[in-house]
Design an enzyme around this catalytic site. Structure first.
Site, PDB file in Angstrom:
ATOM      1  N   ALA A  72      91.266  20.186   0.122  1.00 29.86           N
ATOM      2  CA  ALA A  72      90.486  19.821   1.313  1.00 29.86           C
ATOM      3  C   ALA A  72      91.322  19.671   2.591  1.00 29.86           C
ATOM      4  O   ALA A  72      91.032  20.312   3.608  1.00 29.86           O
ATOM      5  CB  ALA A  72      89.683  18.555   1.011  1.00 29.86           C
TER       6      ALA A  72
ATOM      7  N   ASP B  22      87.024  16.093  -2.159  1.00 33.54           N
ATOM      8  CA  ASP B  22      86.674  17.131  -1.173  1.00 33.54           C
ATOM      9  C   ASP B  22      85.679  16.614  -0.155  1.00 33.54           C
ATOM     10  O   ASP B  22      85.604  17.107   0.971  1.00 33.54           O
ATOM     11  CB  ASP B  22      86.133  18.367  -1.886  1.00 33.54           C
ATOM     12  CG  ASP B  22      87.260  19.052  -2.630  1.00 33.54           C
ATOM     13  OD1 ASP B  22      87.522  18.654  -3.778  1.00 33.54           O
ATOM     14  OD2 ASP B  22      87.916  19.928  -2.034  1.00 33.54           O
TER      15      ASP B  22
ATOM     16  N   ASN C  85      84.565  16.015  -6.037  1.00 34.42           N
ATOM     17  CA  ASN C  85      85.910  16.579  -6.268  1.00 34.42           C
ATOM     18  C   ASN C  85      85.768  17.713  -7.282  1.00 34.42           C
ATOM     19  O   ASN C  85      84.664  18.023  -7.755  1.00 34.42           O
ATOM     20  CB  ASN C  85      86.865  15.472  -6.762  1.00 34.42           C
ATOM     21  CG  ASN C  85      88.313  15.925  -6.783  1.00 34.42           C
ATOM     22  OD1 ASN C  85      88.814  16.484  -5.808  1.00 34.42           O
ATOM     23  ND2 ASN C  85      89.009  15.722  -7.890  1.00 34.42           N
ATOM     24  N   LYS C  86      86.882  18.319  -7.619  1.00 35.54           N
ATOM     25  CA  LYS C  86      86.905  19.481  -8.517  1.00 35.54           C
ATOM     26  C   LYS C  86      86.088  19.246  -9.786  1.00 35.54           C
ATOM     27  O   LYS C  86      86.104  18.148 -10.357  1.00 35.54           O
ATOM     28  CB  LYS C  86      88.371  19.795  -8.851  1.00 35.54           C
ATOM     29  CG  LYS C  86      88.609  20.969  -9.770  1.00 35.54           C
ATOM     30  CD  LYS C  86      87.951  22.242  -9.303  1.00 35.54           C
ATOM     31  CE  LYS C  86      88.381  22.676  -7.918  1.00 35.54           C
ATOM     32  NZ  LYS C  86      87.510  23.742  -7.350  1.00 35.54           N
TER      33      LYS C  86
ATOM     34  N   GLN D 268      94.237  24.922 -11.353  1.00 33.30           N
ATOM     35  CA  GLN D 268      95.106  24.365 -10.299  1.00 33.30           C
ATOM     36  C   GLN D 268      96.066  23.310 -10.849  1.00 33.30           C
ATOM     37  O   GLN D 268      97.134  23.099 -10.284  1.00 33.30           O
ATOM     38  CB  GLN D 268      94.255  23.735  -9.179  1.00 33.30           C
ATOM     39  CG  GLN D 268      93.492  24.730  -8.328  1.00 33.30           C
ATOM     40  CD  GLN D 268      92.072  24.912  -8.818  1.00 33.30           C
ATOM     41  OE1 GLN D 268      91.803  24.829 -10.017  1.00 33.30           O
ATOM     42  NE2 GLN D 268      91.151  25.165  -7.916  1.00 33.30           N
TER      43      GLN D 268
ATOM     44  N   ARG E 202      84.335  28.262   3.007  1.00 32.53           N
ATOM     45  CA  ARG E 202      84.109  27.476   1.785  1.00 32.53           C
ATOM     46  C   ARG E 202      83.221  26.284   2.156  1.00 32.53           C
ATOM     47  O   ARG E 202      83.432  25.647   3.187  1.00 32.53           O
ATOM     48  CB  ARG E 202      85.440  26.981   1.176  1.00 32.53           C
ATOM     49  CG  ARG E 202      86.273  28.135   0.609  1.00 32.53           C
ATOM     50  CD  ARG E 202      87.414  27.646  -0.252  1.00 32.53           C
ATOM     51  NE  ARG E 202      86.943  27.138  -1.524  1.00 32.53           N
ATOM     52  CZ  ARG E 202      87.705  26.421  -2.364  1.00 32.53           C
ATOM     53  NH1 ARG E 202      88.954  26.123  -2.027  1.00 32.53           N
ATOM     54  NH2 ARG E 202      87.234  26.010  -3.520  1.00 32.53           N
TER      55      ARG E 202
HETATM   56  O1  MRU Z   1      89.010  24.513  -5.162  1.00 37.73           O
HETATM   57  P1  MRU Z   1      90.168  23.750  -4.621  1.00 37.73           P
HETATM   58  O2  MRU Z   1      91.478  24.086  -5.268  1.00 37.73           O
HETATM   59  O3  MRU Z   1      90.239  23.831  -3.104  1.00 37.73           O
HETATM   60  O4  MRU Z   1      89.837  22.242  -4.987  1.00 37.73           O
HETATM   61  C1  MRU Z   1      90.741  21.231  -4.662  1.00 37.73           C
HETATM   62  C2  MRU Z   1      90.325  19.898  -5.122  1.00 37.73           C
HETATM   63  O5  MRU Z   1      89.279  19.707  -5.691  1.00 37.73           O
HETATM   64  C3  MRU Z   1      91.213  18.747  -4.757  1.00 37.73           C
HETATM   65  O6  MRU Z   1      91.187  17.765  -5.745  1.00 37.73           O
HETATM   66  C4  MRU Z   1      90.715  18.135  -3.440  1.00 37.73           C
HETATM   67  O7  MRU Z   1      90.578  19.119  -2.461  1.00 37.73           O
HETATM   68  C5  MRU Z   1      91.607  17.071  -2.951  1.00 37.73           C
HETATM   69  S1  MRU Z   1      93.048  17.758  -2.201  1.00 37.73           S
HETATM   70  C6  MRU Z   1      94.070  16.559  -1.634  1.00 37.73           C
END
Ligand code: MRU
Length: 358
Positions: free
Chosen positions: A55, A243, A253-254, A202, A90
């Protein structure tokens, strides 16, 4: 933070003034490659194709994308077109819209000829602010890890994290990793359990990479192992990023974060979320209103990895005609969140104090 012992950030301006450099995160951990973003389209592509992700980093890249657009043309029309293009890359992380709003509010009242240089300087300011916020998150989170360390009496504090909320997801420090790096620097023994984070992995490719580079002891686990480890008393706390956080404290979040929060609650373990105030979205009353990115089914039916040939290849893991669904994020209700660690302190997700940050 460090790569091969050298200090790096996830994004930085080209010293020759040609644009802004990023580390191509689709190539990690197998190769550390940088990409120069020269124009708006490069920045939009980098976000869309997840060369940059996380994010806060998406937000900063969008700010630089706007600055790159202003290099070409300083008109109001270009400014709103650029914001529209970047906003469409996104949907879930609110830091993207936050950064674009900051840029347009700053540039809007300014005479057009001044916008070119001012836009780049302001994007750089937002990048520097991100670093400062994350470092402050680190300090506030350190107190929580220190408290856990006291209970562990010299044994490592065992932290579970999901996805990559590390320095690669920000400009530097990370959000969930900032307290970890601060605790490491304070000499607190730690061990981080890293969820692989299917489908894009990730955790495996980015979090394991950066913790390894920083020499933080860690173990990679499959996404389904977290609950088991919590039940067995092998985790002391969970620490994740966000996010978008709705006004009622629900945390997006993810994908998979919610299940970890449920397991943590069942096991009586603290579940902390680390995020800058720019991740709070007070315009949305509750988490159910957060737009959830639906990604390509191919990310589920294929997996990518390094072949013996040294090439990164994609292999199919499901029958050819299998239908797959790929929501990128989920929402953890505020009631399952022990606290939100921001640059302004640690807040109860459901408390009045969180609302005061609006
Ligand atoms: O799809 P992504 O890799 O952009 O998702 C990232 C996440 O979900 C992170 O946990 C979130 O952005 C926090 S980043 C400090």
């Amino acid at each position: 933070m460090l790569i091969d012992g050298k200090k790096r950030t996830a994004i930085w301006p080209d010293p020759n003034g040609e644009g802004v450099f990023i580390i191509d995160q689709t190539r990690l951990p197998h190769a550390v490659e940088t990409v120069l973003l020269r124009e708006l389209a490069d920045a939009a592509r980098a976000i869309r194709d997840m060369q940059v992700r996380g994010a806060p980093l998406i937000g900063v890249t969008a700010a630089y994308g706007m600055a790159l657009a202003m290099r070409a043309d300083q008109s109001d029309e270009t400014m709103s077109k650029a914001a529209e293009i970047l906003r469409a890359t996104r949907p879930t992380a609110v830091n993207l819209a936050w950064a674009l709003a900051r840029m347009t509010t700053f540039l809007g009242p300014m005479p057009e000829p001044l916008r070119r240089d001012a836009a780049f300087a302001f994007a750089k300011h937002l990048a520097e602010k991100d670093v400062a916020c994350n470092e402050a998150i680190g300090e506030h989170g350190l107190a929580l890890i220190r408290a856990a360390a006291e209970k562990r009496r010299g044994q490592p504090v065992r932290i579970l994290t999901h996805c990559n909320a590390g320095w690669l997801a920000t400009v530097d420090w990370g959000t969930a990793t900032a307290p970890i790096y601060k605790a490491q620097a304070a000499g607190i023994p730690l061990h981080v359990f890293v969820d692989e984070t299917r489908p894009r992995n990730q955790g495996a490719s980015l979090t394991a990479f950066e913790l390894g580079q920083q020499k933080v002891p860690h173990t990679l686990i499959v996404d389904n192992a977290g609950g088991h480890l919590m039940q067995r008393g092998e985790i002391d706390l969970a620490l994740v990023g966000a996010d978008r956080i709705a006004a009622n404290g629900d945390v997006c979040n993810k994908i998979g974060t919610y299940l970890k929060a449920l397991a943590a609650r069942d096991c009586g373990l603290p579940f902390y979320v680390a995020a800058p105030v720019s991740t709070l979205d007070f315009a949305l009353a509750e988490g159910g209103l957060i737009p959830i990115e639906e990604r390509a089914p191919d990310e589920v039916t294929f997996i990518s990895g390094l072949a013996d040939s040294g090439e990164v290849i994609q292999v199919r893991i499901a029958p050819r005609d299998t239908q797959a669904r790929n929501p990128g994020f989920d929402v953890t209700p505020a009631r399952l969140v022990s606290g939100i660690i921001t640059e302004k302190g640690v807040f109860d997700a459901r408390g009045q104090a969180l609302a005061a940050l609006a």
